[in-house]
Design a protein around this motif. Sequence first.
Motif, PDB file in Angstrom:
ATOM      1  N   LEU A  90       0.727  -1.384   0.064  1.00 12.35           N
ATOM      2  CA  LEU A  90       0.087  -0.019   0.087  1.00 12.35           C
ATOM      3  C   LEU A  90       0.641   1.258  -0.017  1.00 12.35           C
ATOM      4  N   LEU A  91       1.897   1.218   0.651  1.00 13.28           N
ATOM      5  CA  LEU A  91       2.753   2.369   0.742  1.00 13.28           C
ATOM      6  C   LEU A  91       3.139   2.764  -0.511  1.00 13.28           C
ATOM      7  N   GLU A  92       3.599   1.757  -1.346  1.00 14.99           N
ATOM      8  CA  GLU A  92       4.282   1.890  -2.894  1.00 14.99           C
ATOM      9  C   GLU A  92       2.977   2.647  -3.503  1.00 14.99           C
ATOM     10  N   ALA A  93       1.671   2.201  -3.578  1.00 10.46           N
ATOM     11  CA  ALA A  93       0.764   2.565  -4.326  1.00 10.46           C
ATOM     12  C   ALA A  93       0.539   3.910  -3.930  1.00 10.46           C
ATOM     13  N   LEU A  94       0.376   4.539  -2.588  1.00  7.67           N
ATOM     14  CA  LEU A  94       0.257   5.634  -2.393  1.00  7.67           C
ATOM     15  C   LEU A  94       1.319   6.801  -2.665  1.00  7.67           C
ATOM     16  N   LEU A  95       2.235   6.309  -2.623  1.00  5.75           N
ATOM     17  CA  LEU A  95       3.476   7.094  -3.182  1.00  5.75           C
ATOM     18  C   LEU A  95       3.492   7.277  -4.604  1.00  5.75           C
ATOM     19  N   ASP A  96       3.222   6.240  -5.312  1.00  5.08           N
ATOM     20  CA  ASP A  96       2.873   6.427  -6.750  1.00  5.08           C
ATOM     21  C   ASP A  96       1.738   7.469  -7.239  1.00  5.08           C
ATOM     22  N   GLN A  97       0.755   7.374  -6.577  1.00  6.35           N
ATOM     23  CA  GLN A  97      -0.607   8.145  -6.577  1.00  6.35           C
ATOM     24  C   GLN A  97      -0.604   9.615  -5.935  1.00  6.35           C
ATOM     25  N   ARG A  98       0.890   9.879  -5.457  1.00  2.78           N
ATOM     26  CA  ARG A  98       0.890  11.167  -4.367  1.00  2.78           C
ATOM     27  C   ARG A  98       0.733  12.338  -5.112  1.00  2.78           C
ATOM     28  N   GLU A  99       1.541  12.403  -6.429  1.00  2.00           N
ATOM     29  CA  GLU A  99       1.473  13.650  -7.090  1.00  2.00           C
ATOM     30  C   GLU A  99       0.058  13.847  -7.934  1.00  2.00           C
ATOM     31  N   GLN A 100      -0.578  12.717  -8.392  1.00  2.00           N
ATOM     32  CA  GLN A 100      -1.558  12.822  -9.210  1.00  2.00           C
ATOM     33  C   GLN A 100      -2.837  13.192  -8.522  1.00  2.00           C
ATOM     34  N   TYR A 101      -3.116  12.855  -7.117  1.00  5.09           N
ATOM     35  CA  TYR A 101      -4.121  13.208  -6.275  1.00  5.09           C
ATOM     36  C   TYR A 101      -3.674  14.213  -5.151  1.00  5.09           C
ATOM     37  N   ASP A 102      -2.303  14.746  -5.264  1.00  7.88           N
ATOM     38  CA  ASP A 102      -1.894  15.805  -4.314  1.00  7.88           C
ATOM     39  C   ASP A 102      -2.136  15.204  -2.923  1.00  7.88           C
ATOM     40  N   SER A 104       0.053  14.440   0.468  1.00 11.94           N
ATOM     41  CA  SER A 104       1.138  15.019   1.112  1.00 11.94           C
ATOM     42  C   SER A 104       1.700  13.688   1.659  1.00 11.94           C
ATOM     43  N   LEU A 105       2.791  13.721   2.085  1.00 18.94           N
ATOM     44  CA  LEU A 105       3.700  12.658   2.939  1.00 18.94           C
ATOM     45  C   LEU A 105       3.097  12.628   4.359  1.00 18.94           C
ATOM     46  N   LYS A 106       2.519  13.616   4.851  1.00 16.20           N
ATOM     47  CA  LYS A 106       2.018  13.887   6.161  1.00 16.20           C
ATOM     48  C   LYS A 106       0.593  13.026   6.286  1.00 16.20           C
ATOM     49  N   GLU A 107      -0.294  13.067   5.098  1.00 20.99           N
ATOM     50  CA  GLU A 107      -1.502  12.358   4.743  1.00 20.99           C
ATOM     51  C   GLU A 107      -1.064  10.922   4.669  1.00 20.99           C
ATOM     52  N   ILE A 108      -0.264  10.494   3.862  1.00 23.10           N
ATOM     53  CA  ILE A 108       0.334   9.265   3.886  1.00 23.10           C
ATOM     54  C   ILE A 108       0.621   8.564   5.293  1.00 23.10           C
ATOM     55  N   LYS A 109       1.137   9.202   6.188  1.00 22.28           N
ATOM     56  CA  LYS A 109       1.765   8.697   7.331  1.00 22.28           C
ATOM     57  C   LYS A 109       0.394   8.436   8.073  1.00 22.28           C
ATOM     58  N   TYR A 110      -0.442   9.442   8.172  1.00 22.82           N
ATOM     59  CA  TYR A 110      -1.667   9.263   8.869  1.00 22.82           C
ATOM     60  C   TYR A 110      -2.673   8.225   8.379  1.00 22.82           C
ATOM     61  N   ILE A 111      -2.561   7.876   7.106  1.00 21.54           N
ATOM     62  CA  ILE A 111      -3.405   6.971   6.539  1.00 21.54           C
ATOM     63  C   ILE A 111      -2.989   5.742   6.669  1.00 21.54           C
ATOM     64  N   LEU A 112      -1.605   5.423   7.077  1.00 24.56           N
ATOM     65  CA  LEU A 112      -1.022   4.100   7.563  1.00 24.56           C
ATOM     66  C   LEU A 112      -1.305   3.948   8.967  1.00 24.56           C
ATOM     67  N   PHE A 113      -1.159   5.233   9.700  1.00 23.87           N
ATOM     68  CA  PHE A 113      -1.497   4.901  11.065  1.00 23.87           C
ATOM     69  C   PHE A 113      -2.954   4.402  11.352  1.00 23.87           C
ATOM     70  N   ASP A 114      -3.754   5.272  10.660  1.00 18.55           N
ATOM     71  CA  ASP A 114      -5.229   4.796  10.837  1.00 18.55           C
ATOM     72  C   ASP A 114      -5.406   3.148  10.709  1.00 18.55           C
ATOM     73  N   LEU A 115      -4.881   2.838   9.175  1.00 22.61           N
ATOM     74  CA  LEU A 115      -5.232   1.669   8.954  1.00 22.61           C
ATOM     75  C   LEU A 115      -4.691   0.417   9.910  1.00 22.61           C
ATOM     76  N   PHE A 116      -2.998   0.729  10.157  1.00 21.63           N
ATOM     77  CA  PHE A 116      -2.700  -0.145  11.036  1.00 21.63           C
ATOM     78  C   PHE A 116      -3.278  -0.279  12.529  1.00 21.63           C
ATOM     79  N   VAL A 117      -3.535   1.022  13.124  1.00 21.22           N
ATOM     80  CA  VAL A 117      -4.111   0.704  14.488  1.00 21.22           C
ATOM     81  C   VAL A 117      -5.723   0.165  14.438  1.00 21.22           C
TER      82      VAL A 117
END
Length: 314
Positions: A90-102, A104-117
């Motif tokens: 999932l991390l790779e997929a989010l980084l691939d889509q980062r620019e297309q969907y604007d 941020s790295l902070k948002e990716i961090k919190y998405i991973l946080f929410d999903l994991f916890v």
Amino acid sequence: MSSTLFSVDFGNYDDPNSSTQKLKEAVQGVSTSLTSPNLADYFPILRIIDPQGLKKRAEFCFGKLLAIFEDLINQRLESRQNGSPKKNDLLEALLDQREQYDISLKEIKYILFDLFVAGADPTSGVVDWVMTELLLNPKEMSNVKNELRSVIGDNKQVEESDISRLPYLQAVIKEVFRYHPPGPLLIPHRAEADIEINGFMIPKNTDFFINLWSMGRDSSLWPNPDSFEPGRFINRKIDFMGTNYELLPFGSGRRICPGLPLANRMLHLMMAALLHNFNWKLEPGMTAQELDVSDKFVLSLRRVVPLKAVPYKL
């Protein structure tokens, strides 16, 4: 869970100083902080002094987890810059889509946080309940293992494509969702307007909870509600995708749990692997009659005394 999100195996608990153990302790700390009764909720003036230290503990545990995820993201960015092969996670997929969907790295961090916890704690709790009920009900354990042996065979590992061919395993997990719902009160909801339900007026802005634990034990909905009977789901078109309101472990509608597809796959694969590859018994000296099945609600519904089961091969 960690392999799916960022291709790192956090399944090693042998070393007490390992990152795995630290991650486990941080997740447990977040869970305890979020669900402990807080005096400041009843007396807002106490929020400033935080008399129980819950806010301070929560900030520490949240910060610890977020730092771990931030480090994983930075390692992946460095790996991508060095031209290393891409990971299938999932991390790779989010980084691939980062620019297309604007994103941020902070948002990716919190998405991973929410999903994991939100995913790790309830999922492990459900596994505990499934194994507990099967050990307490040898006939059901035998039915599941016979199905796995018949469908999968003795020398093959279970794959995701096999899940649809395992109706009894699916029924067992549905029965655990009914009897031990991971989120017994679901996520709090709020009325957007005054509304009348069954003769009761619900004022606007009222917070309310859906009591799944009580619904799962309602004799008007379920025959023999206090018995573990997976067979009640065989040949019945009832699922937990949000359309059958008597079984809503993930909620329903626009507020349904976004982790449902991941949890659905992980639970069935984990349970199938555990049950197909091993036989199981209670720890030495423990009988089924002595097993404590009382529960407690932390971040999810858990056993007060976690199960200790011993795998063995015949």
